[in-house]
Design an enzyme around this catalytic site. Structure first.
Site, PDB file in Angstrom:
ATOM      1  NE  ARG A  31      24.277   0.286  85.291  1.00  0.00           N
ATOM      2  CZ  ARG A  31      25.652   0.151  84.519  1.00  0.00           C
ATOM      3  NH1 ARG A  31      26.604   0.750  84.926  1.00  0.00           N
ATOM      4  NH2 ARG A  31      25.437  -0.384  83.431  1.00  0.00           N
ATOM      5  CG  HIS A  63      24.288  -5.519  82.117  1.00  0.00           C
ATOM      6  ND1 HIS A  63      23.511  -4.611  81.804  1.00  0.00           N
ATOM      7  CD2 HIS A  63      25.739  -5.043  81.958  1.00  0.00           C
ATOM      8  CE1 HIS A  63      24.093  -3.634  81.261  1.00  0.00           C
ATOM      9  NE2 HIS A  63      25.452  -4.025  81.493  1.00  0.00           N
ATOM     10  CD  GLN A 114      27.281  -4.901  77.624  1.00  0.00           C
ATOM     11  OE1 GLN A 114      27.465  -3.938  78.000  1.00  0.00           O
ATOM     12  NE2 GLN A 114      27.828  -5.267  76.297  1.00  0.00           N
ATOM     13  CG  ASP A 173      32.155  -8.464  83.530  1.00  0.00           C
ATOM     14  OD1 ASP A 173      32.656  -7.446  83.327  1.00  0.00           O
ATOM     15  OD2 ASP A 173      31.124  -8.848  84.161  1.00  0.00           O
ATOM     16  CB  CYS A 223      29.901  -5.978  78.891  1.00  0.00           C
ATOM     17  SG  CYS A 223      30.718  -6.102  80.738  1.00  0.00           S
ATOM     18  NE  ARG A 250      24.246  -1.748  76.718  1.00  0.00           N
ATOM     19  CZ  ARG A 250      24.606  -1.649  77.661  1.00  0.00           C
ATOM     20  NH1 ARG A 250      25.922  -1.682  78.251  1.00  0.00           N
ATOM     21  NH2 ARG A 250      23.809  -1.011  78.708  1.00  0.00           N
TER      22      ARG A 250
END
Ligand code: CP
Ligand code: NVA
Length: 308
Positions: free
Chosen positions: A108, A135, A138, A227, A267, A295
């Site tokens: 990340r 991402h 996700q 988001d 998310c 996930r």
């Protein structure tokens, strides 16, 4: 060697196979304990190193559980606690060393370039656990969740509200092209998707509508997504950005303009009362906790794809 950096790097066929395997594996472990390994333990004796340059709850937990369920082990590395392209050790040297120790790396990062640079020197696969640009893990989990609730995603309509130019919206546009769903993005001009991703969408014949009108973005939609207005990477005046985005809040009124059975996705982490109201995120149409769970299942298939 296969890296999982962007959704656009994989073919539709490969992405579909990842989702389908996730569905089967999830089904096969019904009633198992949360961290019990799958019967076939395909990652037995193998391990994954995870490096987090930024905070994470879901990515950290779900990769750890995913690897356990595959029969392997994980180690979390704090960039502050290792020689991570700092001092006398280059990123290349760190990558060479990790290659000797583990079978796959998850990163990340605040800088997508770090993923590419690290990936170039690793002789084992690297997985993008969120960068400033994308991402993908996700979004793969979100496809799995959508299909679990609504059936095949091909031909369906997904709406994205708010910041149209962040890591999530980029990966969602790529997914629309690869999985063949219609995507409507409702955002102010200032937060429209970048030219680069719009050009990719055109080249890949994505059915994409970008509109300033939130009602137009959610009309006839099967799923409304949003988001956080301020992403971890954002170096903006938060007050001004929030003011620009306030008309794009997902609330009951906006939800009622989508299809009756539309679902709501986020998310997480969430800015409650900002991009979404409590009533919507805690309401019947919300599937956010299932997204978090999935996930685990999506990432197990991603790890398997990388190692095959
Ligand atoms: N959705 C997501 O990636 O959450 P974390 O930042 O908690 O990992
Ligand atoms: N766009 C958000 C996603 C968090 C999972 C961020 O980058 O902070």
């Amino acid at each position: 060697m296969k890296n999982f950096i962007n959704i656009s790097d994989l073919s539709s066929k490969e992405l579909r196979a990842i989702i389908d395997e996730a569905k089967i594996r999830k089904l096969n472990r019904k009633n198992f304990n949360k961290s019990a390994p799958d019967k076939d333990k395909p990652f037995e004796g193998k391990s994954m190193a995870m490096i987090f340059e930024k905070p994470s709850t879901r990515t950290r937990m779900s990769f750890d559980i995913a690897v356990k369920q595959l029969g392997g082990s994980t180690i979390i590395l704090n960039p502050e606690g290792i020689h991570y392209g700092k001092g006398n050790e280059t990123l290349k040297d760190t990558a060479k060393v990790l290659t000797e120790y583990v079978d796959v790396v998850m990163l990340r990062t605040s800088s997508h370039k770090n993923l590419e640079e690290f990936g170039k020197h690793l002789e084992i696969p690297i997985i993008n656990g969120l960068s400033d640009q994308s991402h993908p893990c996700q979004i793969m989990s979100d496809i799995l969740t959508f299909e679990e609730k609504m059936g095949p995603i091909e031909g369906k309509t997904i709406s994205w509200l708010g910041d149209g130019n962040n890591n999530m919206s980029n990966s969602l546009i790529e997914a629309a092209g690869k999985f063949g769903f219609k995507l409507k993005i409702g955002c102010p001009k200032k937060y429209e998707p970048s030219k680069k991703i719009i050009n990719w969408a055109k080249k890949n014949k994505v059915e994409l509508l970008v509109t300033k009108k939130p009602e137009e973005a959610v009309k006839d939609s099967d799923c409304i997504m949003t988001d956080k207005w301020i992403s971890m990477n954002d170096k903006v005046n938060e007050k001004i950005k929030k003011k620009h985005l306030k008309n794009y809040q997902v609330n009951k009124g906006l939800m009622s303009k989508a299809k009756n059975n539309a679902i709501f996705m986020h998310c997480l982490p969430v800015g409650r009362g900002e991009e979404v109201t409590n009533e919507v995120i805690d309401g019947k149409q919300s599937v956010v906790w299932l997204q978090a769970l999935n996930r685990v299942h999506a990432q197990k298939s991603i790890i398997k794809w990388c190692l095959n």
